[in-house]
Design a protein around this motif. Structure first.
Motif, PDB file in Angstrom:
ATOM      1  N   MET A 147       0.833  -1.205   0.000  1.00 56.98           N
ATOM      2  CA  MET A 147       0.000   0.000   0.000  1.00 56.98           C
ATOM      3  C   MET A 147       0.867   1.254   0.000  1.00 56.98           C
ATOM      4  SD  MET A 147      -3.109  -1.290   0.250  1.00 56.98           S
ATOM      5  CE  MET A 147      -4.128   0.055   0.788  1.00 56.98           C
ATOM      6  N   ASP A 148       0.275   2.340  -0.489  1.00 54.57           N
ATOM      7  CA  ASP A 148       0.912   3.655  -0.464  1.00 54.57           C
ATOM      8  C   ASP A 148       0.024   4.554   0.392  1.00 54.57           C
ATOM      9  OD1 ASP A 148       2.386   5.939  -0.959  1.00 54.57           O
ATOM     10  OD2 ASP A 148       1.460   6.321  -2.903  1.00 54.57           O
ATOM     11  N   ALA A 149       0.568   5.050   1.509  1.00 58.18           N
ATOM     12  CA  ALA A 149      -0.196   5.896   2.422  1.00 58.18           C
ATOM     13  C   ALA A 149      -0.294   7.306   1.848  1.00 58.18           C
ATOM     14  CB  ALA A 149       0.473   5.929   3.784  1.00 58.18           C
ATOM     15  N   ASN A 150      -1.499   7.832   1.786  1.00 56.26           N
ATOM     16  CA  ASN A 150      -1.756   9.195   1.314  1.00 56.26           C
ATOM     17  C   ASN A 150      -2.665   9.901   2.301  1.00 56.26           C
ATOM     18  OD1 ASN A 150      -0.363   9.250  -1.274  1.00 56.26           O
ATOM     19  ND2 ASN A 150      -1.840   7.683  -1.880  1.00 56.26           N
ATOM     20  N   ARG A 151      -2.715  11.228   2.187  1.00 53.55           N
ATOM     21  CA  ARG A 151      -3.551  11.991   3.114  1.00 53.55           C
ATOM     22  C   ARG A 151      -5.027  11.715   2.901  1.00 53.55           C
ATOM     23  NH1 ARG A 151      -0.587  17.848   3.016  1.00 53.55           N
ATOM     24  NH2 ARG A 151       1.302  17.132   4.057  1.00 53.55           N
ATOM     25  N   MET A 152      -5.469  11.700   1.667  1.00 47.59           N
ATOM     26  CA  MET A 152      -6.893  11.522   1.377  1.00 47.59           C
ATOM     27  C   MET A 152      -7.299  10.048   1.437  1.00 47.59           C
ATOM     28  SD  MET A 152      -8.040  14.510   0.978  1.00 47.59           S
ATOM     29  CE  MET A 152      -9.576  14.401   0.123  1.00 47.59           C
ATOM     30  N   MET A 153      -6.608   9.212   0.694  1.00 51.49           N
ATOM     31  CA  MET A 153      -6.975   7.799   0.622  1.00 51.49           C
ATOM     32  C   MET A 153      -5.741   6.982   0.257  1.00 51.49           C
ATOM     33  SD  MET A 153     -10.081   6.133  -1.537  1.00 51.49           S
ATOM     34  CE  MET A 153      -9.298   5.925  -3.113  1.00 51.49           C
ATOM     35  N   ASP A 154      -5.554   5.869   0.954  1.00 50.09           N
ATOM     36  CA  ASP A 154      -4.423   4.991   0.647  1.00 50.09           C
ATOM     37  C   ASP A 154      -4.691   4.252  -0.661  1.00 50.09           C
ATOM     38  OD1 ASP A 154      -3.537   5.908   3.038  1.00 50.09           O
ATOM     39  OD2 ASP A 154      -3.638   3.993   4.077  1.00 50.09           O
ATOM     40  N   ARG A 155      -3.595   3.971  -1.365  1.00 46.01           N
ATOM     41  CA  ARG A 155      -3.711   3.335  -2.677  1.00 46.01           C
ATOM     42  C   ARG A 155      -3.031   1.977  -2.643  1.00 46.01           C
ATOM     43  NH1 ARG A 155      -0.756   3.527  -7.967  1.00 46.01           N
ATOM     44  NH2 ARG A 155       1.031   4.314  -6.850  1.00 46.01           N
ATOM     45  N   ILE A 156      -3.662   0.996  -3.310  1.00 47.69           N
ATOM     46  CA  ILE A 156      -3.053  -0.340  -3.428  1.00 47.69           C
ATOM     47  C   ILE A 156      -2.024  -0.281  -4.550  1.00 47.69           C
ATOM     48  CG2 ILE A 156      -3.451  -2.755  -3.972  1.00 47.69           C
ATOM     49  CD1 ILE A 156      -6.271  -2.428  -2.853  1.00 47.69           C
ATOM     50  N   VAL A 157      -0.777  -0.578  -4.205  1.00 45.25           N
ATOM     51  CA  VAL A 157       0.297  -0.585  -5.193  1.00 45.25           C
ATOM     52  C   VAL A 157       0.392  -1.948  -5.865  1.00 45.25           C
ATOM     53  CG1 VAL A 157       2.785  -0.272  -5.525  1.00 45.25           C
ATOM     54  CG2 VAL A 157       1.544   1.195  -3.927  1.00 45.25           C
ATOM     55  N   GLY A 158       0.212  -3.015  -5.080  1.00 42.63           N
ATOM     56  CA  GLY A 158       0.292  -4.366  -5.640  1.00 42.63           C
ATOM     57  C   GLY A 158      -0.179  -5.416  -4.657  1.00 42.63           C
TER      58      GLY A 158
END
Length: 194
Positions: A147-158
């Protein structure tokens, strides 16, 4: 020791506990008497009937303390050491990612674990250890989401999965997990019997 039984006269009658209660206490109060909210009128309990039900259940082998039968199966502990990652893909808008891992083993009581997020790193070093209690006969799989942690919403990287059934007992096992985008994560695993 001898007991003499007394002959019953015609006026005598046998009084059961139910008859005694009915004679001494009416079931419903007379309409002229007010009923206080604290007093409750209930029908008397037939103790003999209650005793017959209980003894019949015990005679059939019913034990109220054994309502549920529990069988215990062996379980194994799988130790997962999340070491590091390499070539972690970039996050949104070409920023350096803030990667973390989510580890999940379906059917395990403590089945979902998460590493901490490493800020702005393409080569993160987590060095975190987790334990999973798994069924000894079918260990299942270890699902890993990068996962990639972001301020708005975390994103699945793989996503990647690892079959744990072939894991040797009491032997340290190192495994590189490769994701679709070229990212790589190093795990060390150890399977022990509880």
């Amino acid at each position: 020791m001898f007991f003499h039984q007394r002959k019953k006269s015609k006026e005598e009658r046998i009084v059961t506990p139910k008859d005694a209660v009915e004679e001494t206490q009416p079931l419903h109060p007379p309409a002229s008497q007010p009923v206080s909210p604290s007093s409750s009128v209930t029908e008397p309990i037939d103790l003999e009937k209650k005793h017959r039900i209980h003894s019949a259940l015990w005679d059939k082998g019913f034990d109220p303390f054994q309502l549920f039968e529990v069988s215990h199966r062996r379980c194994h502990i799988v130790h997962v050491h999340v070491v590091s990652g390499k070539n972690i893909s970039r996050g949104w808008f070409s920023q350096t990612p803030d990667p973390y891992l989510v580890l999940w083993t379906p059917g395990s009581p403590n089945g979902r674990r998460r590493t901490r997020a490493i800020t702005g790193s393409v080569k993160p070093v987590w060095n975190e250890r987790f334990e999973f209690l798994l069924d000894a006969e079918d260990l299942g799989t270890l699902e890993v989401m990068l996962m990639d942690a972001n301020r708005m919403m975390d994103r699945i990287v793989g996503r990647a999965s690892l079959n744990l059934n072939g894991l040797p007992m009491e032997t340290k096992y190192s495994k590189d997990l490769y994701f679709d985008n070229g990212s790589r994560v190093l795990l060390r695993l150890l399977r022990k019997e509880e």
